[in-house]
Design a protein around this motif. Structure first.
Motif, PDB file in Angstrom:
ATOM      1  N   GLU A 267     -20.113   5.359  15.248  1.00 45.38           N
ATOM      2  CA  GLU A 267     -19.961   5.984  14.197  1.00 45.38           C
ATOM      3  C   GLU A 267     -18.684   5.411  12.952  1.00 45.38           C
ATOM      4  O   GLU A 267     -18.604   4.958  11.972  1.00 45.38           O
ATOM      5  N   ASN A 268     -17.793   5.703  14.055  1.00 49.07           N
ATOM      6  CA  ASN A 268     -15.952   5.223  12.892  1.00 49.07           C
ATOM      7  C   ASN A 268     -15.174   4.130  13.100  1.00 49.07           C
ATOM      8  O   ASN A 268     -15.737   3.427  11.755  1.00 49.07           O
TER       9      ASN A 268
ATOM     10  N   TYR B 240     -17.447   3.105   9.108  1.00 51.64           N
ATOM     11  CA  TYR B 240     -17.131   3.151   8.725  1.00 51.64           C
ATOM     12  C   TYR B 240     -15.246   3.154   7.935  1.00 51.64           C
ATOM     13  O   TYR B 240     -14.805   2.267   7.140  1.00 51.64           O
TER      14      TYR B 240
ATOM     15  N   ARG C 154      -1.881   5.880  -5.364  1.00 54.05           N
ATOM     16  CA  ARG C 154      -2.724   6.691  -5.339  1.00 54.05           C
ATOM     17  C   ARG C 154      -3.865   6.459  -5.153  1.00 54.05           C
ATOM     18  O   ARG C 154      -4.170   6.043  -6.387  1.00 54.05           O
ATOM     19  N   TYR C 155      -4.819   6.495  -4.240  1.00 54.06           N
ATOM     20  CA  TYR C 155      -6.300   5.755  -4.539  1.00 54.06           C
ATOM     21  C   TYR C 155      -6.821   6.727  -3.863  1.00 54.06           C
ATOM     22  O   TYR C 155      -6.377   7.889  -2.657  1.00 54.06           O
ATOM     23  N   HIS C 156      -8.318   6.554  -3.185  1.00 56.67           N
ATOM     24  CA  HIS C 156      -9.019   6.431  -2.539  1.00 56.67           C
ATOM     25  C   HIS C 156      -9.923   6.365  -1.884  1.00 56.67           C
ATOM     26  O   HIS C 156     -10.439   4.793  -2.210  1.00 56.67           O
ATOM     27  N   ILE C 157     -10.504   6.479  -0.597  1.00 57.63           N
ATOM     28  CA  ILE C 157     -11.101   6.270   0.138  1.00 57.63           C
ATOM     29  C   ILE C 157     -12.525   6.653   0.571  1.00 57.63           C
ATOM     30  O   ILE C 157     -11.955   8.045   0.931  1.00 57.63           O
ATOM     31  N   THR C 158     -13.596   6.069   1.106  1.00 60.84           N
ATOM     32  CA  THR C 158     -14.641   6.936   1.681  1.00 60.84           C
ATOM     33  C   THR C 158     -15.650   6.221   2.118  1.00 60.84           C
ATOM     34  O   THR C 158     -15.580   4.825   1.801  1.00 60.84           O
TER      35      THR C 158
ATOM     36  N   SER D 173     -11.655  15.858  -2.402  1.00 56.97           N
ATOM     37  CA  SER D 173     -10.917  14.622  -1.799  1.00 56.97           C
ATOM     38  C   SER D 173     -10.713  13.864  -2.894  1.00 56.97           C
ATOM     39  O   SER D 173     -10.002  13.209  -4.127  1.00 56.97           O
ATOM     40  N   GLY D 174     -12.175  13.133  -3.478  1.00 54.35           N
ATOM     41  CA  GLY D 174     -12.221  12.672  -4.871  1.00 54.35           C
ATOM     42  C   GLY D 174     -11.998  12.916  -5.798  1.00 54.35           C
ATOM     43  O   GLY D 174     -11.767  11.823  -7.250  1.00 54.35           O
TER      44      GLY D 174
ATOM     45  N   ARG E 293      -8.524  13.904 -10.996  1.00 53.07           N
ATOM     46  CA  ARG E 293      -9.049  12.348 -11.435  1.00 53.07           C
ATOM     47  C   ARG E 293      -9.861  12.405 -13.125  1.00 53.07           C
ATOM     48  O   ARG E 293     -11.651  12.835 -11.647  1.00 53.07           O
TER      49      ARG E 293
ATOM     50  N   ARG F  63     -16.217  17.028  -0.906  1.00 45.11           N
ATOM     51  CA  ARG F  63     -16.271  16.169  -1.809  1.00 45.11           C
ATOM     52  C   ARG F  63     -15.207  16.667  -3.211  1.00 45.11           C
ATOM     53  O   ARG F  63     -14.540  15.557  -3.922  1.00 45.11           O
TER      54      ARG F  63
ATOM     55  N   ASN G 103     -13.578  11.170 -12.640  1.00 45.11           N
ATOM     56  CA  ASN G 103     -14.749  11.460 -11.444  1.00 45.11           C
ATOM     57  C   ASN G 103     -15.230  13.090 -11.963  1.00 45.11           C
ATOM     58  O   ASN G 103     -16.449  13.528 -10.758  1.00 45.11           O
TER      59      ASN G 103
ATOM     60  N   ASP H 255      -6.077  14.236  -7.533  1.00 44.09           N
ATOM     61  CA  ASP H 255      -4.999  13.181  -8.493  1.00 44.09           C
ATOM     62  C   ASP H 255      -3.859  12.412  -6.221  1.00 44.09           C
ATOM     63  O   ASP H 255      -3.286  12.759  -7.104  1.00 44.09           O
ATOM     64  N   PHE H 256      -4.093  12.591  -5.593  1.00 38.24           N
ATOM     65  CA  PHE H 256      -2.953  11.818  -5.013  1.00 38.24           C
ATOM     66  C   PHE H 256      -3.735  10.799  -3.689  1.00 38.24           C
ATOM     67  O   PHE H 256      -4.651  10.359  -3.888  1.00 38.24           O
ATOM     68  N   ASN H 257      -3.002  11.119  -2.484  1.00 35.00           N
ATOM     69  CA  ASN H 257      -3.470   9.824  -1.653  1.00 35.00           C
ATOM     70  C   ASN H 257      -4.708  10.452  -0.745  1.00 35.00           C
ATOM     71  O   ASN H 257      -4.806  10.985   0.089  1.00 35.00           O
ATOM     72  N   THR H 258      -6.302  10.113  -0.879  1.00 39.06           N
ATOM     73  CA  THR H 258      -6.930  10.642  -0.503  1.00 39.06           C
ATOM     74  C   THR H 258      -8.024  10.141   0.014  1.00 39.06           C
ATOM     75  O   THR H 258      -8.392   8.833  -0.403  1.00 39.06           O
ATOM     76  N   ILE H 259      -8.462  10.912   0.898  1.00 36.05           N
ATOM     77  CA  ILE H 259      -9.128   9.476   2.033  1.00 36.05           C
ATOM     78  C   ILE H 259     -11.036  11.065   2.380  1.00 36.05           C
ATOM     79  O   ILE H 259     -10.493  12.173   2.994  1.00 36.05           O
ATOM     80  N   HIS H 260     -11.683  10.412   2.251  1.00 31.90           N
ATOM     81  CA  HIS H 260     -12.959  10.829   2.329  1.00 31.90           C
ATOM     82  C   HIS H 260     -13.713  10.960   3.850  1.00 31.90           C
ATOM     83  O   HIS H 260     -13.988   9.222   4.026  1.00 31.90           O
ATOM     84  N   THR H 261     -14.177  11.348   4.869  1.00 33.22           N
ATOM     85  CA  THR H 261     -13.982  10.671   6.274  1.00 33.22           C
ATOM     86  C   THR H 261     -15.395  11.085   6.881  1.00 33.22           C
ATOM     87  O   THR H 261     -16.276  10.389   5.940  1.00 33.22           O
ATOM     88  N   THR H 262     -15.134  11.077   7.474  1.00 34.84           N
ATOM     89  CA  THR H 262     -17.046  10.883   8.907  1.00 34.84           C
ATOM     90  C   THR H 262     -17.073  12.508   8.446  1.00 34.84           C
ATOM     91  O   THR H 262     -16.023  13.096   9.185  1.00 34.84           O
TER      92      THR H 262
ATOM     93  N   PHE I 256     -14.346   4.877  -6.204  1.00 36.43           N
ATOM     94  CA  PHE I 256     -15.091   6.426  -5.981  1.00 36.43           C
ATOM     95  C   PHE I 256     -16.312   5.905  -5.761  1.00 36.43           C
ATOM     96  O   PHE I 256     -16.619   4.929  -5.984  1.00 36.43           O
TER      97      PHE I 256
ATOM     98  N   PHE J 251      -1.208   4.334   2.815  1.00 35.78           N
ATOM     99  CA  PHE J 251      -1.061   5.906   1.709  1.00 35.78           C
ATOM    100  C   PHE J 251       0.734   6.076   1.804  1.00 35.78           C
ATOM    101  O   PHE J 251       1.295   5.871   2.975  1.00 35.78           O
TER     102      PHE J 251
END
Lengths: 378, 273
Positions: free
Chosen positions: A87-88, A91, A224-228, B59-60, B11, B57, B14, B63-70, A237, A219
């Motif tokens: 699964e990862n 990702y 500053r950004y978003h990972i998903t 995290s999105g 943000r 949700r 969003n 406005d930081f270093n953000t990660i939406h994982t599994t 996003f 990081f």
């Protein structure tokens, strides 16, 4: 020059360190455990970090996290753990996080034969995680090559921002051979491309003109950004937009499929005049080489094609081969997984046969000789 | 006009968020941001890691270093990030199902390691994103789409769970008291070690509706009327304790922190050379 006697699993760690590995996370599993043990021993000496996680899933998740924070990262496992990591791995594919996953294969399914060799994870390496995707999987056949190909696995992961799977055979992982690792100054090391724009202009998932993949900030570096793991826009996003979804999945696949000439490596042995070609990889290719030498002495015009990059497959080379030989025999320690791929590519031009073994025993040269002769005399 | 807090830390491209009207997740998220603001942390030095589910949700939007994982793996991702870059203030946002069911193993082991991560569990007693199935914190007897005759499972006490596992800062609050959430998050971030803040939030759409708990306001009122500080709770008889939500700081006892220990190991090896 210092020649050392080294185990395959040890050479894997040495190669990883040469490539710049600074982080390892994993969970103990036979027959890959030495990779964790040696990483635990060596990483703190070079300012790197090792962590033994609570499970295989955690090992995979943790190396993704470390890579996001800027460290070249690796995990190692075997079949049952490889299943748990899938699964990862998906990702890491969609979020484009460079990392290396070593799978020292053993007989499956399930717990199978934990200490016996198999090459049964060819298709799992290709399609183990769900959804459409491409993958890079490499398959060395000696201790020296494990060292070199581990470096290459990191390089490809960094260059293409993708997980790279290193398939090892238990036989080579646990075999000791001589290797000269001091003579490696010419080895190229590739690092991920960092953004050069100011943070406010950074689009984390936009591919700049002339580039293969988006540049990757770590990081903590001010971007500053978003990972998903969701389908996402160039900003990173999430979106449910169907055009963006199709474009993203296509881009993730084509960044690999469009660069096969760079990614694919292979080895050919006595194919110039051959009318029979054996396709074999990893430990099996070494039995095949012995068989070919013996068969040649008896007058058989037989050679070998050995893919080192298993995925993406060396399609162009296999197609060319299919035009030059009367028979291709795919020899592998499974019931015919790579045969399916070779037959798909070469089957329209020549006869493609398979010889597989799934009992935990290695394929011996005399078995390969017999299968070549049987077909030859028939 | 959005507030200064929203301007500074969210943000806005969003927003609006995906949460249902009456959902308590916004209250918790605001309290977290107020805590970060109050501590004066630089946005570049904050990393928010989330798993899968409604609360994840968040995290999105930040406005930081953000990660939406599994699903369930936020703490494992966060462990890699924190160990790789110990200078980051790593905050994990997770739901009750994400943190304690599918991610339960990582929760106990992150606690055991005492790695410097502040975890905020948005506990709404239900799986909201998938439409109202029972979670490890759905009270016994309560209904959910997968517990149509009432939940037969016992519930986790998340604070007790991580206490047993070795967390060094543990607290609980409810969305009726956002200032308490903020204070606990501040203290959690200040703790150099593993911190767990369980915030009881409300899901009127699924948990509330399935269990006839009324609308968003009635659910908030319920939290007001049933929560009790840990000191007062300890003075009650067993009968009086029935149905109470205990809030407050339960544990604040520093221990050596994992990433610090690892850095010391690296330093000691460099000296040997």
């Amino acid at each position: 020059m210092t020649v050392r006697l080294m185990q395959g699993n040890e050479a894997c760690v040495e190669g990883a360190l040469k490539a710049g590995m600074k982080f390892y996370a994993g969970y103990p599993i036979t027959p890959s455990t030495e990779i964790a043990e040696i990483s635990a021993l060596e990483l703190p000496k070079v300012g790197g970090k090792f962590i033994q996680m609570e499970d295989e899933i955690g090992g995979m998740a943790t190396i993704i996290g470390a890579s996001v924070a800027g460290l070249k990262s690796m995990t190692a496992t075997s079949g049952p753990g490889f299943s748990l990591k899938q699964e990862n791995i998906g990702y890491a594919i969609i979020a484009e996080i460079p990392c290396v996953i070593v799978n020292v294969q053993r007989v499956g399914p399930s717990t199978g034969l934990p200490t016996s060799p198999a090459q049964g994870d060819i298709m799992q390496a290709r399609w183990g995680t769900h959804g459409d995707h491409s993958i890079i999987a490499l398959y060395p056949n000696s201790v020296k090559e494990i060292y070199e190909i581990t470096v290459r696995a990191f390089n490809l992961a960094e260059k293409y921002r993708t997980p790279v799977i290193l398939l090892l055979d238990e036989i080579i992982g646990h075999m000791r051979e001589k290797i000269d690792i001091d003579d490696n100054s010419k080895i190229e090391i590739i690092d991920r491309k960092k953004p050069s724009c100011p943070p406010e202009k950074y689009l984390a998932y936009a591919v700049r003109e002339g580039e293969i993949v988006p540049s990757m900030a770590s990081f903590g570096e001010g971007y500053r950004y978003h990972i998903t793991g969701l389908v996402h826009k160039e900003t990173g996003f999430p979106t449910g937009n169907e055009n963006v979804a199709e474009e993203l999945v296509n881009r993730l696949t084509s960044k690999i499929e469009n660069n096969v000439d760079d990614i694919v490596t292979y080895d050919e042995y006595l194919l110039e005049d051959a009318d029979i070609a054996i396709v074999a990889f990893g430990a099996t290719s070494r039995s095949a080489k012995k068989a070919i030498n013996d068969l040649r002495a008896e007058g058989y015009k037989v050679g070998m094609f050995r893919p080192i990059t298993i995925w993406p497959s060396p399609e162009k080379q296999l197609l060319e081969l299919s035009k030059n030989v009367k028979r291709i025999i795919v020899v592998e320690m499974n019931s015919g997984q790579y045969f399916l791929e070779v037959d798909r590519i070469a089957g329209k031009n020549t006869l493609v046969e398979k010889y597989g073994k799934i009992n935990g025993d290695i394929i011996k040269p005399e078995e390969i000789e017999a299968i070549v002769k049987e077909g030859h005399n028939a | 006009m959005p507030s200064q807090l929203v301007n500074d830390y969210f943000r806005q491209e969003n927003l609006p968020h995906i949460w249902c009207s009456g959902c308590g997740n916004g209250i918790v998220t605001r309290a977290i941001v107020k805590a970060i603001d109050s501590l004066g942390l630089k946005k570049d030095d904050v990393c928010v890691v989330s798993g899968i589910g409604c609360s994840s949700r968040a995290s999105g939007y930040l406005d930081f270093n953000t990660i939406h994982t599994t699903h369930g793996r936020a703490l494992a991702f966060a462990t890699g990030i924190k160990l790789a870059n110990p200078k980051l203030n790593v905050i994990v946002i997770s739901g009750d199902g994400d943190a304690s069911a599918i991610g339960g193993n990582h929760l106990i082991h992150a606690s055991r390691r005492n790695i410097d991560i502040t975890t905020i569990v948005y506990n709404n007693n239900i799986y909201g994103m998938t439409g109202g199935q029972y979670s490890p914190t759905t009270p016994c007897g309560d209904k959910a789409t997968t517990a149509p005759y009432g939940n037969l499972d016992n519930t986790f006490d998340l604070c007790d769970l991580v206490k047993g596992a070795g967390a060094t800062y543990i607290a609980r609050s409810t969305i009726y008291s956002p200032n308490m959430i903020q204070k606990q998050v501040e203290n959690g971030i200040k703790n150099k070690g593993f911190s767990l803040i369980e915030t009881i939030t409300s899901c009127p759409t699924y948990y509330g509706r399935k269990n006839k708990k009324g609308d968003a306001v009635q659910m908030l009122t319920y939290l007001r009327d049933h929560s009790i500080n840990t000191v007062a709770y300890n003075k009650l008889s067993d009968e009086e304790r029935e149905g109470k939500i205990v809030v407050g700081e339960f544990h604040n006892s520093p221990k050596p922190e994992f990433t610090q220990l690892y850095d010391e190991l690296i330093k000691s090896m460099a000296k040997e050379d």
